[in-house]
Design a protein around this motif. Structure first.
Motif, PDB file in Angstrom:
ATOM      1  N   SER A   1       0.828  -1.209   0.000  1.00 32.66           N
ATOM      2  CA  SER A   1       0.000   0.000   0.000  1.00 32.66           C
ATOM      3  C   SER A   1       0.864   1.262   0.000  1.00 32.66           C
ATOM      4  O   SER A   1       2.031   1.243   0.398  1.00 32.66           O
ATOM      5  CB  SER A   1      -0.931   0.013   1.216  1.00 32.66           C
ATOM      6  OG  SER A   1      -0.175   0.027   2.413  1.00 32.66           O
ATOM      7  N   GLY A   2       0.282   2.336  -0.471  1.00 34.64           N
ATOM      8  CA  GLY A   2       0.966   3.628  -0.508  1.00 34.64           C
ATOM      9  C   GLY A   2      -0.037   4.711  -0.878  1.00 34.64           C
ATOM     10  O   GLY A   2      -1.204   4.424  -1.195  1.00 34.64           O
ATOM     11  N   HIS A   3       0.411   5.966  -0.815  1.00 35.21           N
ATOM     12  CA  HIS A   3      -0.478   7.069  -1.171  1.00 35.21           C
ATOM     13  C   HIS A   3      -0.513   7.217  -2.691  1.00 35.21           C
ATOM     14  O   HIS A   3       0.533   7.224  -3.356  1.00 35.21           O
ATOM     15  CB  HIS A   3       0.020   8.365  -0.532  1.00 35.21           C
ATOM     16  CG  HIS A   3      -1.028   9.437  -0.486  1.00 35.21           C
ATOM     17  ND1 HIS A   3      -1.531  10.058  -1.617  1.00 35.21           N
ATOM     18  CD2 HIS A   3      -1.693   9.986   0.574  1.00 35.21           C
ATOM     19  CE1 HIS A   3      -2.441  10.941  -1.274  1.00 35.21           C
ATOM     20  NE2 HIS A   3      -2.558  10.927   0.068  1.00 35.21           N
ATOM     21  N   ALA A   4      -1.704   7.341  -3.238  1.00 31.81           N
ATOM     22  CA  ALA A   4      -1.857   7.402  -4.694  1.00 31.81           C
ATOM     23  C   ALA A   4      -1.234   8.662  -5.290  1.00 31.81           C
ATOM     24  O   ALA A   4      -0.906   8.689  -6.480  1.00 31.81           O
ATOM     25  CB  ALA A   4      -3.341   7.327  -5.066  1.00 31.81           C
ATOM     26  N   ALA A   5      -1.049   9.705  -4.485  1.00 28.00           N
ATOM     27  CA  ALA A   5      -0.502  10.961  -5.011  1.00 28.00           C
ATOM     28  C   ALA A   5       1.017  10.919  -5.156  1.00 28.00           C
ATOM     29  O   ALA A   5       1.602  11.756  -5.832  1.00 28.00           O
ATOM     30  CB  ALA A   5      -0.899  12.124  -4.095  1.00 28.00           C
TER      31      ALA A   5
ATOM     32  N   THR B   1      -9.703   0.100  -1.074  1.00 28.11           N
ATOM     33  CA  THR B   1     -10.541   0.563   0.034  1.00 28.11           C
ATOM     34  C   THR B   1     -11.004   2.003  -0.171  1.00 28.11           C
ATOM     35  O   THR B   1     -12.097   2.365   0.241  1.00 28.11           O
ATOM     36  CB  THR B   1      -9.760   0.461   1.359  1.00 28.11           C
ATOM     37  OG1 THR B   1      -8.507   1.184   1.232  1.00 28.11           O
ATOM     38  CG2 THR B   1      -9.487  -0.992   1.720  1.00 28.11           C
ATOM     39  N   GLN B   2     -10.160   2.826  -0.808  1.00 33.41           N
ATOM     40  CA  GLN B   2     -10.557   4.195  -1.121  1.00 33.41           C
ATOM     41  C   GLN B   2      -9.705   4.720  -2.277  1.00 33.41           C
ATOM     42  O   GLN B   2      -8.653   4.153  -2.602  1.00 33.41           O
ATOM     43  CB  GLN B   2     -10.445   5.096   0.107  1.00 33.41           C
ATOM     44  CG  GLN B   2      -9.073   5.162   0.730  1.00 33.41           C
ATOM     45  CD  GLN B   2      -9.112   5.827   2.096  1.00 33.41           C
ATOM     46  OE1 GLN B   2      -9.740   5.328   3.033  1.00 33.41           O
ATOM     47  NE2 GLN B   2      -8.428   6.978   2.210  1.00 33.41           N
TER      48      GLN B   2
ATOM     49  N   ASP C   1      -3.041  -2.928  -1.657  1.00 33.36           N
ATOM     50  CA  ASP C   1      -2.006  -3.935  -1.455  1.00 33.36           C
ATOM     51  C   ASP C   1      -2.537  -5.356  -1.628  1.00 33.36           C
ATOM     52  O   ASP C   1      -1.799  -6.323  -1.460  1.00 33.36           O
ATOM     53  CB  ASP C   1      -1.368  -3.782  -0.072  1.00 33.36           C
ATOM     54  CG  ASP C   1      -2.361  -4.010   1.072  1.00 33.36           C
ATOM     55  OD1 ASP C   1      -3.575  -4.185   0.792  1.00 33.36           O
ATOM     56  OD2 ASP C   1      -1.927  -4.016   2.243  1.00 33.36           O
ATOM     57  N   ARG C   2      -3.831  -5.477  -1.963  1.00 37.93           N
ATOM     58  CA  ARG C   2      -4.423  -6.815  -2.108  1.00 37.93           C
ATOM     59  C   ARG C   2      -5.508  -6.780  -3.182  1.00 37.93           C
ATOM     60  O   ARG C   2      -6.357  -5.885  -3.172  1.00 37.93           O
ATOM     61  CB  ARG C   2      -5.008  -7.265  -0.769  1.00 37.93           C
ATOM     62  CG  ARG C   2      -5.578  -8.688  -0.759  1.00 37.93           C
ATOM     63  CD  ARG C   2      -6.118  -9.004   0.642  1.00 37.93           C
ATOM     64  NE  ARG C   2      -6.746 -10.307   0.713  1.00 37.93           N
ATOM     65  CZ  ARG C   2      -6.107 -11.439   1.008  1.00 37.93           C
ATOM     66  NH1 ARG C   2      -4.810 -11.409   1.260  1.00 37.93           N
ATOM     67  NH2 ARG C   2      -6.754 -12.597   1.073  1.00 37.93           N
TER      68      ARG C   2
END
Length: 356
Positions: free
Chosen positions: A179-183, A227-228, A234-235
């Motif tokens: 996972s990470g920030h999309a920006a 999730t958003q 990440d999955r």
């Protein structure tokens, strides 16, 4: 014989018998067949009858169909549980086509064939939980039966013999990223990883193709991820529906798939394998002589759970199965009883040896 079959089928339709809820119809059939003088064996909601004169030296032939139904589809214009006979000789009702007509036709054929000595032992099994491939259905009953050499599976095929049937394996797949920030340029997108594997499932062709069933067919049918909107997922979870042919047992196919994809894969079951009976089998040869045309069936039945030769053949049309206003033609039942008897009377089959 014919009128008895219709009366029994009407009694079945009048009693809801959804998968795993077949007790009322099983009770009705048990009482009906006991009144007719049969010793009815029962395990759960599976019922079976054995013809007189059982001889261990003879091969055993099984007549099988199922007493459970799906729940009514939307769009019914009639009461699914009120058997309705129309002027054009149709009988409407849930389970009339799939597979009540086969149950009653096979029962009447069993009665007729049992009246004289046959070169085989004969067992008629009305099983449950077929529509959900349940473990308390045919699989459970077979454990209480003698070794079977050949089986007739009653399903709506227009009385044409299905000598092959596609198997089913469902894979639950998980692609794992970070996972990470999309920006920001961070994280590993699990959807992107999954897309590579989904593309493989959609395009890969296994080399062995069946003359009756065609190639193995893989279809990605469900996908869940994220999730958003601003979080790199990440999955990614996705499901693959695989329809197999006789060249690829499910466990073998699973092992062939594993090294081709990067995701984690888990099979829900290996039980429902493809089946194929040789065209030279005496039953198939007799069917051909009678003008029947062997074919391969894309739809699943309890044939998948039979480790011995079998042919799927029964009255009705599979297009009516699970549809609103399901019906069976009354003449289809009359023809089915007559055809079953002609196909099976004095048929000579060999004992089946699973290790041969």
């Amino acid at each position: 014989m014919y009128y008895d079959a219709i009366d029994i089928l009407k009694g079945m339709i009048a009693r809801p018998s959804f998968s795993r809820e077949e007790t009322d119809v099983a009770d009705f059939l048990q009482q009906t067949w006991e009144k007719a003088g049969h010793k009815v064996n029962r395990k759960g909601n599976n019922l079976w009858l054995t013809a007189p004169g059982f001889d261990l030296d003879k091969p055993t032939l099984l007549l099988n169909s199922h007493i459970d139904t799906v729940k009514p589809a939307s769009g019914w214009t009639k009461d699914p549980f009120t058997p309705e006979e129309t002027e054009d000789d149709r009988l409407y009702g849930l389970g009339s086509n799939d597979a009540g007509a086969s149950v009653v036709s096979l029962y009447e054929a069993f009665e007729a064939l049992s009246e004289k000595e046959q070169p085989y032992n004969l067992i008629f099994l009305a099983s449950c939980e077929e529509e959900v491939s349940g473990k308390n259905g045919l699989e459970s009953a077979l454990a209480n039966l003698p070794p079977i050499s050949f089986a007739i599976v009653g399903e709506p095929t227009g009385m044409q013999p299905a000598v092959a049937e596609k198997g089913l394996m469902v894979l639950d797949c998980v692609s794992t990223g970070k996972s990470g920030h999309a920006a920001r340029n961070e994280g590993i997108n699990a959807i992107t990883l999954a897309m590579k594997d989904i593309e493989w499932f959609n395009t890969y062709q296994f080399p062995e193709k069946s003359d009756f069933l065609g190639p193995v067919k893989m279809s990605v049918t469900i996908i869940h991820a994220g999730t958003q909107h601003n979080v790199v997922p990440d999955r990614c979870e996705f499901t693959v529906d695989i329809r197999t042919n006789e060249f690829y047992p499910n466990e073998k196919l699973f092992e062939l798939i594993k090294p081709q994809v990067g995701c984690e894969i888990k099979a829900r079951s290996f039980r429902l394998n493809s089946t194929r009976t040789d065209l030279q089998h005496p039953f198939v040869q007799r069917a051909i002589v009678m003008g029947k045309e062997p074919f391969g069936s894309p739809t699943l039945s309890d044939q998948a759970l039979m480790p011995f030769p079998s042919v799927k053949i029964g009255p009705g049309n599979s297009a009516r199965s699970h549809a609103a206003d399901e019906y069976i033609g009354l003449m289809e039942i009359r023809e089915a009883i007559d055809t079953y008897i002609k196909l099976l009377d004095q048929l000579r089959i060999e004992k089946y040896n699973a290790n041969r």
